[in-house]
Design a protein around this motif. Structure first.
Motif, PDB file in Angstrom:
ATOM      1  N   ALA A   1      13.433   0.882  -3.316  1.00 48.27           N
ATOM      2  CA  ALA A   1      13.277   1.161  -1.884  1.00 48.27           C
ATOM      3  C   ALA A   1      12.999  -0.113  -1.111  1.00 48.27           C
ATOM      4  O   ALA A   1      13.502  -0.311  -0.004  1.00 48.27           O
ATOM      5  CB  ALA A   1      12.142   2.165  -1.669  1.00 48.27           C
TER       6      ALA A   1
ATOM      7  N   TYR B   1       0.837  -1.200   0.000  1.00 52.55           N
ATOM      8  CA  TYR B   1       0.000   0.000   0.000  1.00 52.55           C
ATOM      9  C   TYR B   1       0.878   1.259   0.000  1.00 52.55           C
ATOM     10  O   TYR B   1       0.588   2.238  -0.690  1.00 52.55           O
ATOM     11  CB  TYR B   1      -0.916   0.005   1.228  1.00 52.55           C
ATOM     12  CG  TYR B   1      -1.726   1.280   1.377  1.00 52.55           C
ATOM     13  CD1 TYR B   1      -2.874   1.483   0.612  1.00 52.55           C
ATOM     14  CD2 TYR B   1      -1.313   2.276   2.265  1.00 52.55           C
ATOM     15  CE1 TYR B   1      -3.606   2.651   0.739  1.00 52.55           C
ATOM     16  CE2 TYR B   1      -2.042   3.452   2.390  1.00 52.55           C
ATOM     17  CZ  TYR B   1      -3.188   3.638   1.626  1.00 52.55           C
ATOM     18  OH  TYR B   1      -3.906   4.805   1.748  1.00 52.55           O
ATOM     19  N   GLU B   2       1.959   1.217   0.753  1.00 54.07           N
ATOM     20  CA  GLU B   2       2.831   2.388   0.865  1.00 54.07           C
ATOM     21  C   GLU B   2       3.562   2.681  -0.441  1.00 54.07           C
ATOM     22  O   GLU B   2       3.683   3.836  -0.850  1.00 54.07           O
ATOM     23  CB  GLU B   2       3.841   2.188   1.999  1.00 54.07           C
ATOM     24  CG  GLU B   2       3.242   2.265   3.391  1.00 54.07           C
ATOM     25  CD  GLU B   2       2.684   3.637   3.727  1.00 54.07           C
ATOM     26  OE1 GLU B   2       3.194   4.639   3.179  1.00 54.07           O
ATOM     27  OE2 GLU B   2       1.728   3.706   4.519  1.00 54.07           O
ATOM     28  N   ILE B   3       4.093   1.628  -1.100  1.00 50.63           N
ATOM     29  CA  ILE B   3       4.906   1.897  -2.296  1.00 50.63           C
ATOM     30  C   ILE B   3       4.044   2.070  -3.552  1.00 50.63           C
ATOM     31  O   ILE B   3       4.422   2.764  -4.479  1.00 50.63           O
ATOM     32  CB  ILE B   3       5.975   0.798  -2.535  1.00 50.63           C
ATOM     33  CG1 ILE B   3       5.331  -0.554  -2.847  1.00 50.63           C
ATOM     34  CG2 ILE B   3       6.910   0.678  -1.369  1.00 50.63           C
ATOM     35  CD1 ILE B   3       6.345  -1.604  -3.265  1.00 50.63           C
ATOM     36  N   LYS B   4       2.846   1.434  -3.564  1.00 52.22           N
ATOM     37  CA  LYS B   4       1.889   1.552  -4.670  1.00 52.22           C
ATOM     38  C   LYS B   4       2.617   1.502  -6.014  1.00 52.22           C
ATOM     39  O   LYS B   4       3.325   0.565  -6.327  1.00 52.22           O
ATOM     40  CB  LYS B   4       1.075   2.833  -4.509  1.00 52.22           C
ATOM     41  CG  LYS B   4       0.157   2.827  -3.305  1.00 52.22           C
ATOM     42  CD  LYS B   4      -0.627   4.123  -3.200  1.00 52.22           C
ATOM     43  CE  LYS B   4      -1.524   4.092  -1.973  1.00 52.22           C
ATOM     44  NZ  LYS B   4      -2.236   5.371  -1.780  1.00 52.22           N
ATOM     45  N   ASP B   5       2.421   2.558  -6.812  1.00 56.62           N
ATOM     46  CA  ASP B   5       3.068   2.592  -8.125  1.00 56.62           C
ATOM     47  C   ASP B   5       4.228   3.589  -8.149  1.00 56.62           C
ATOM     48  O   ASP B   5       4.553   4.171  -9.180  1.00 56.62           O
ATOM     49  CB  ASP B   5       2.049   2.954  -9.213  1.00 56.62           C
ATOM     50  CG  ASP B   5       1.314   4.260  -8.919  1.00 56.62           C
ATOM     51  OD1 ASP B   5       1.533   4.814  -7.828  1.00 56.62           O
ATOM     52  OD2 ASP B   5       0.546   4.718  -9.778  1.00 56.62           O
ATOM     53  N   GLU B   6       4.843   3.792  -6.982  1.00 62.91           N
ATOM     54  CA  GLU B   6       5.999   4.695  -6.917  1.00 62.91           C
ATOM     55  C   GLU B   6       7.089   4.234  -7.884  1.00 62.91           C
ATOM     56  O   GLU B   6       7.401   3.043  -7.967  1.00 62.91           O
ATOM     57  CB  GLU B   6       6.562   4.732  -5.496  1.00 62.91           C
ATOM     58  CG  GLU B   6       5.704   5.471  -4.481  1.00 62.91           C
ATOM     59  CD  GLU B   6       5.794   6.969  -4.640  1.00 62.91           C
ATOM     60  OE1 GLU B   6       6.679   7.443  -5.383  1.00 62.91           O
ATOM     61  OE2 GLU B   6       4.957   7.666  -4.040  1.00 62.91           O
ATOM     62  N   GLU B   7       7.685   5.188  -8.568  1.00 60.03           N
ATOM     63  CA  GLU B   7       8.699   4.865  -9.578  1.00 60.03           C
ATOM     64  C   GLU B   7       9.869   4.098  -8.983  1.00 60.03           C
ATOM     65  O   GLU B   7      10.406   3.172  -9.588  1.00 60.03           O
ATOM     66  CB  GLU B   7       9.200   6.163 -10.228  1.00 60.03           C
ATOM     67  CG  GLU B   7      10.250   5.936 -11.314  1.00 60.03           C
ATOM     68  CD  GLU B   7      10.756   7.244 -11.902  1.00 60.03           C
ATOM     69  OE1 GLU B   7      11.662   7.175 -12.762  1.00 60.03           O
ATOM     70  OE2 GLU B   7      10.258   8.321 -11.506  1.00 60.03           O
ATOM     71  N   PHE B   8      10.274   4.470  -7.747  1.00 56.90           N
ATOM     72  CA  PHE B   8      11.428   3.839  -7.123  1.00 56.90           C
ATOM     73  C   PHE B   8      11.015   2.890  -5.994  1.00 56.90           C
ATOM     74  O   PHE B   8      11.798   2.594  -5.103  1.00 56.90           O
ATOM     75  CB  PHE B   8      12.384   4.910  -6.590  1.00 56.90           C
ATOM     76  CG  PHE B   8      12.888   5.844  -7.655  1.00 56.90           C
ATOM     77  CD1 PHE B   8      13.795   5.398  -8.611  1.00 56.90           C
ATOM     78  CD2 PHE B   8      12.425   7.148  -7.722  1.00 56.90           C
ATOM     79  CE1 PHE B   8      14.245   6.266  -9.604  1.00 56.90           C
ATOM     80  CE2 PHE B   8      12.869   8.019  -8.707  1.00 56.90           C
ATOM     81  CZ  PHE B   8      13.786   7.577  -9.660  1.00 56.90           C
ATOM     82  N   GLY B   9       9.767   2.443  -6.071  1.00 61.23           N
ATOM     83  CA  GLY B   9       9.239   1.574  -5.023  1.00 61.23           C
ATOM     84  C   GLY B   9      10.015   0.280  -4.853  1.00 61.23           C
ATOM     85  O   GLY B   9      10.329  -0.133  -3.738  1.00 61.23           O
TER      86      GLY B   9
END
Length: 349
Positions: free
Chosen positions: A81, A70-78
């Motif tokens: 990280a 849920y926190e990283i979702k579709d973050e580019e650098f998820g």
């Protein structure tokens, strides 16, 4: 996790209303949990595990995974990280301390009785005894790492300044450097210095001086592998943080746990981080013995013969790959016990 909860509830033949009553929450929450539109709290996870007979580790792992995703979702650098977080989590987990076994506690009792006996004979201690045992320590510590100098040859190189035919320059320097490193930790003891990063780097600098001068006293900048071990040390960009945590752990625990355990832990933790290109084993053992000497114990001299070396490596491997340090702590404690017994027998003579 939502599917897991629904399947478990249905297998128990429970209606959402009945499960809600057992958990002590509103019925609507159960429906939201199962649909995935609401996440239970950690306390609710525990109750759900008990009522639905779901393994708590399985359920809490699913819960944590859902929170991370849920926190990283579709973050580019998820993903990057996540990889960094995984590496840090693994090394942070190794810094947690477990209760001591009864076997280990019994050895520590024996050690403390021996130390009291040794304290009664301190007036008979002498420079020559210490010098001979320190030479043995240099010989054995280097032998563990593959140095082929014999004890007598080590003596000739260190105390007579002679060169031994057929032996490499590196082997000569390893003997000289290690003996000087022992001298350095004895100076630290006289100045009542506590271990810190500066002193650790100074010890390592002495170990590799003239052997790999460009890396002496410096953290590695490349990834390394430990020969014969499945343990993979942290990536180079994680070393500085791992070492920061290492010294934080030392400061937090140096007055809380038995000195033998403290010394063994500092040895294992350092060699597990493997912060240097070379010389990690010798440096780790010197750090361990600095702590032991600071607390009035004697040098724990791990022998370099094949059987002892393999036992030492195996105990380290288990500590590094399964986070079970029992064998390693027992090995170090037993080594210190035997070193104390021998020291006392020499003084009594």
């Amino acid at each position: 996790m939502n599917t897991l909860l629904k399947i478990a509830r249905e297998q128990k033949n429970l209606k959402t209303r009945e499960l809600a009553q057992l958990i002590g929450i509103d019925q609507a929450l159960i429906s939201k949990f199962e649909k995935g539109t609401r996440k239970p709290t950690k306390e609710q996870i525990k109750k759900l595990s008990e009522v639905l007979d779901i393994d708590y580790e399985t359920l809490i792992t699913e819960w944590i995974k859902a929170r991370i995703l849920y926190e990283i979702k579709d973050e580019e650098f998820g993903i990057k990280a996540l990889q960094l977080a995984e590496a840090e989590a693994i090394y942070n987990a190794s810094f947690k301390r477990k209760p001591l076994s009864k076997n280990l506690q019994a050895i520590l009792v024996d050690i403390d009785l021996l130390k009291k006996e040794l304290d009664n004979f301190r007036q008979f201690d002498s420079f020559r005894i210490a010098q001979a045992l320190e030479l043995e320590y240099t010989f054995e510590s280097n032998r563990i790492e593959g140095n082929t100098l014999t004890l007598r040859e080590t003596d000739l190189v260190v105390n007579e300044g002679l060169t031994v035919s057929g032996k490499s320059m590196r082997e000569h320097l390893e003997a000289i450097n290690h003996q000087e490193a022992i001298g350095y930790i004895k100076q630290l003891l006289e100045r009542n210095f506590s271990l810190n990063e500066r002193e650790l780097l100074s010890i390592h600098n002495l170990i590799l001086r003239g052997i790999i001068p460009e890396d002496a006293g410096k953290y590695r900048k490349v990834q390394v592998m430990i020969k014969g071990s499945s343990h993979m040390p942290p990536q180079p960009y994680l070393v500085a943080k791992a070492m920061e945590d290492y010294f934080i752990w030392f400061l937090e625990n140096k007055n809380k746990i038995h000195p033998i355990i403290l010394a063994a832990e500092m040895h294992e933790r350092l060699v597990t981080i493997h912060p240097f290109i070379d010389g990690n084993g010798r440096t780790s053992r010197l750090v361990m013995n600095l702590i032991l000497l600071q607390h009035g114990y004697v040098i724990a001299n791990i022998k370099g013969d094949y059987n002892t070396r393999m036992q030492y490596y195996k105990a380290l491997e288990i500590a590094q790959t399964s986070n079970n340090k029992e064998d390693f702590l027992v090995f170090i404690a037993q080594t210190e016990k035997e070193s104390l017994e021998r020291y006392i027998s020499i003084i009594k003579q």
